[in-house]
Design a protein around this motif. Structure first.
Motif, PDB file in Angstrom:
ATOM      1  N   GLY A  31      42.881  63.630  83.323  1.00 24.40           N
ATOM      2  CA  GLY A  31      43.557  64.569  82.442  1.00 24.40           C
ATOM      3  C   GLY A  31      42.619  65.138  81.396  1.00 24.40           C
ATOM      4  N   PRO A  32      43.172  65.773  80.348  1.00 27.75           N
ATOM      5  CA  PRO A  32      42.345  66.333  79.269  1.00 27.75           C
ATOM      6  C   PRO A  32      41.459  65.266  78.623  1.00 27.75           C
ATOM      7  CG  PRO A  32      44.591  67.141  79.119  1.00 27.75           C
ATOM      8  CD  PRO A  32      44.601  66.051  80.151  1.00 27.75           C
ATOM      9  N   LYS A  33      40.437  65.725  77.910  1.00 25.79           N
ATOM     10  CA  LYS A  33      39.390  64.811  77.430  1.00 25.79           C
ATOM     11  C   LYS A  33      39.910  63.706  76.524  1.00 25.79           C
ATOM     12  CE  LYS A  33      38.167  68.196  73.842  1.00 25.79           C
ATOM     13  NZ  LYS A  33      37.122  69.129  73.352  1.00 25.79           N
ATOM     14  N   GLN A  34      41.000  63.946  75.807  1.00 30.87           N
ATOM     15  CA  GLN A  34      41.517  62.904  74.920  1.00 30.87           C
ATOM     16  C   GLN A  34      42.062  61.702  75.687  1.00 30.87           C
ATOM     17  OE1 GLN A  34      42.483  66.060  75.052  1.00 30.87           O
ATOM     18  NE2 GLN A  34      44.671  66.348  74.639  1.00 30.87           N
ATOM     19  N   TYR A  35      42.257  61.879  77.009  1.00 28.67           N
ATOM     20  CA  TYR A  35      42.767  60.788  77.839  1.00 28.67           C
ATOM     21  C   TYR A  35      41.700  60.216  78.774  1.00 28.67           C
ATOM     22  CZ  TYR A  35      47.124  62.670  76.065  1.00 28.67           C
ATOM     23  OH  TYR A  35      48.128  63.112  75.225  1.00 28.67           O
ATOM     24  N   GLU A  69      53.190  63.682  78.499  1.00 31.61           N
ATOM     25  CA  GLU A  69      54.012  62.539  78.085  1.00 31.61           C
ATOM     26  C   GLU A  69      53.567  61.251  78.794  1.00 31.61           C
ATOM     27  OE1 GLU A  69      56.391  62.258  75.898  1.00 31.61           O
ATOM     28  OE2 GLU A  69      57.151  64.270  75.464  1.00 31.61           O
ATOM     29  N   THR A  70      53.366  61.322  80.098  1.00 31.71           N
ATOM     30  CA  THR A  70      52.977  60.128  80.855  1.00 31.71           C
ATOM     31  C   THR A  70      51.575  59.678  80.482  1.00 31.71           C
ATOM     32  OG1 THR A  70      54.410  60.765  82.704  1.00 31.71           O
ATOM     33  CG2 THR A  70      52.671  59.157  83.163  1.00 31.71           C
ATOM     34  N   LEU A  71      50.648  60.635  80.324  1.00 33.99           N
ATOM     35  CA  LEU A  71      49.281  60.299  79.938  1.00 33.99           C
ATOM     36  C   LEU A  71      49.262  59.610  78.574  1.00 33.99           C
ATOM     37  CD1 LEU A  71      47.366  63.540  81.004  1.00 33.99           C
ATOM     38  CD2 LEU A  71      47.116  61.252  82.006  1.00 33.99           C
ATOM     39  N   PHE A  72      50.069  60.116  77.646  1.00 32.24           N
ATOM     40  CA  PHE A  72      50.068  59.509  76.322  1.00 32.24           C
ATOM     41  C   PHE A  72      50.698  58.124  76.358  1.00 32.24           C
ATOM     42  CE2 PHE A  72      51.949  58.586  72.163  1.00 32.24           C
ATOM     43  CZ  PHE A  72      50.787  58.614  71.396  1.00 32.24           C
ATOM     44  N   ALA A  73      51.773  57.962  77.111  1.00 32.24           N
ATOM     45  CA  ALA A  73      52.411  56.643  77.215  1.00 32.24           C
ATOM     46  C   ALA A  73      51.414  55.616  77.745  1.00 32.24           C
ATOM     47  CB  ALA A  73      53.646  56.721  78.102  1.00 32.24           C
ATOM     48  N   ASN A  74      50.614  56.011  78.712  1.00 31.72           N
ATOM     49  CA  ASN A  74      49.586  55.098  79.234  1.00 31.72           C
ATOM     50  C   ASN A  74      48.541  54.777  78.176  1.00 31.72           C
ATOM     51  OD1 ASN A  74      47.931  53.766  81.444  1.00 31.72           O
ATOM     52  ND2 ASN A  74      46.532  55.393  80.792  1.00 31.72           N
ATOM     53  N   ALA A  75      48.098  55.802  77.449  1.00 35.18           N
ATOM     54  CA  ALA A  75      47.091  55.578  76.399  1.00 35.18           C
ATOM     55  C   ALA A  75      47.634  54.661  75.315  1.00 35.18           C
ATOM     56  CB  ALA A  75      46.656  56.913  75.797  1.00 35.18           C
TER      57      ALA A  75
END
Length: 404
Positions: A31-35, A69-75
């Motif tokens: 995903g995007p660099k923040q992830y 949303e899913t990427l952030f939940a994982n992070a």
């Protein structure tokens, strides 16, 4: 004489901007660099963990893209105690995303706000304390920045050098850019109402709104991860092949028991027919733990910082000493991992008060209660402890320091 601002404690809201797409970092299945993963966890997880460690943090709002949303939940699963970190969806521009984050802090009783790029994971607690120092003194806007070191050139539209730009008093801006909450929210609202969309950062909005901005020393490590190579270098920096800088400190203290009405241990008053004799409140446990913390960074001992000959400490609560030691540890890049106190006394009984003592240590040190241990034993009626002439304490603290 100029009037001096009385320093006030701050209640800091945090807005982490993470709604960008990060095209310059290239496409990735992560995903995007923040992830993207660095050092085994997403970039944004490192960023959030640092704010979590800062005692002045009260609320964290992360501005994310609706598709993430899913990427952030994982992070977030990588962040200890991250359950109360809230999210809000960002807008088409960074400016719109920041405004969404600021609005999400309404009603949270924050006095100040720090606005930070999610892809700057290498800021430290020392930088946050410099910002807090300025905010608590009444500064309405604080910009961390470093002086420009490179020679600057101006070119024409064809790429030909036109002139050399003097770099005197030129600074490279960083985040977190920090403000009195009500002032920066009003400035953002005014900019949106005026359809002003050409600001490159939040300090520029403050300047436009007539809010004075003060520069504090930034950090050369506080880099923004922009392109793919930046992320690769960050991952290398956090590689598990590097030895962690884990340090352990020990502390010992003893105080005499004299007739009285109770003792204070780990910040908890216990009624008793004796009391501990000392210049402060004689909390032998916190004194030993203060020495243990100071030992992890070679900062001397409790007597160096709070001499018993100084009358201002007469009767003082020992939480002042332990919180001071914890602040020194954090300013030097340390993260307190655990604290362990062993009390040696015939009386009073510690067991009924152990959980309250652990809760106090958690509060004083800014760590979770599962990282705080309090134990007690008697001296089997042997020696001065056995004769109930005093209480002794042995403390151990473990701190991980950030390697540069």
């Amino acid at each position: 004489m100029p009037q001096m601002h009385q320093k006030q404690p701050i209640s800091a809201g945090i807005v982490v901007v993470a709604a960008g797409r990060g095209e310059r970092a290239g496409a990735s299945f992560e995903g995007p660099k923040q992830y993207r993963s660095i050092g085994g966890k997403p970039v944004i997880a490192h960023t959030l963990e640092m704010f979590r460690r800062w005692p002045s943090t009260t609320h964290i709002v992360v501005v994310i893209h609706p598709d993430d949303e899913t990427l952030f939940a994982n992070a977030l699963s990588f962040v200890e105690d991250g359950a109360d970190i809230s999210t809000v969806h960002g807008g088409a521009t960074r400016q719109q995303s920041v405004l969404a984050g600021l609005r999400a802090l309404r009603g949270k009783d924050v006095t100040d706000v720090l606005i930070h790029d999610a892809v700057r994971p290498f800021f430290d607690l020392a930088l946050l304390e410099r910002i807090a120092e300025a905010l608590s003194a009444g500064t309405p806007a604080v910009l961390p920045a470093i002086p420009v070191a490179d020679t600057l050139k101006r070119s024409d539209e064809n790429g030909a050098v036109v002139d050399t730009v003097p770099r005197t008093r030129l600074y490279a801006a960083q985040t977190p850019q920090s403000f009195k909450y009500n002032k920066i929210l009003a400035a953002h609202e005014d900019a949106a109402a005026a359809r002003k969309t050409d600001f490159t950062d939040d300090a520029a909005i403050a300047e436009w709104a007539g809010i004075p901005v003060k520069i504090v020393d930034g950090s050369v490590d506080n880099v923004k991860l922009t392109v793919k190579r930046d992320i690769a270098m960050a991952d290398e920096r956090l590689s598990l092949t590097a030895l962690p800088d884990v340090r352990t400190g020990n502390g010992y203290d003893v105080h005499q028991l004299v007739p009285g009405d109770g003792v204070t241990l780990c910040g908890v008053f216990i009624p008793h027919d004796q009391t501990l004799k000392g210049h402060s409140d004689a909390d032998v446990a916190l004194h030993a733990l203060t020495d243990a913390l100071l030992a992890t960074c070679g900062a001397g001992d409790i007597g160096d910082h709070f001499p018993p000959s100084d009358p201002q400490w007469k009767g003082a609560p020992s939480r002042i000493f332990i919180e001071h030691a914890a602040k020194i540890v954090r300013e030097r890049g340390g993260t307190i991992m655990n604290a362990d106190v062993s009390l040696i006394a015939e009386a009073p009984k510690v067991g009924p008060h152990r959980d309250e003592m652990r809760a106090k240590l958690s509060e004083f040190l800014g760590i979770t209660i599962d990282r705080c241990s309090v134990k007690a034993t008697t001296n089997e009626t042997i020696g001065f402890v056995g004769r109930r002439e005093g209480i002794a304490a042995i403390a151990t603290a473990t701190v991980v320091y950030r390697s540069l």
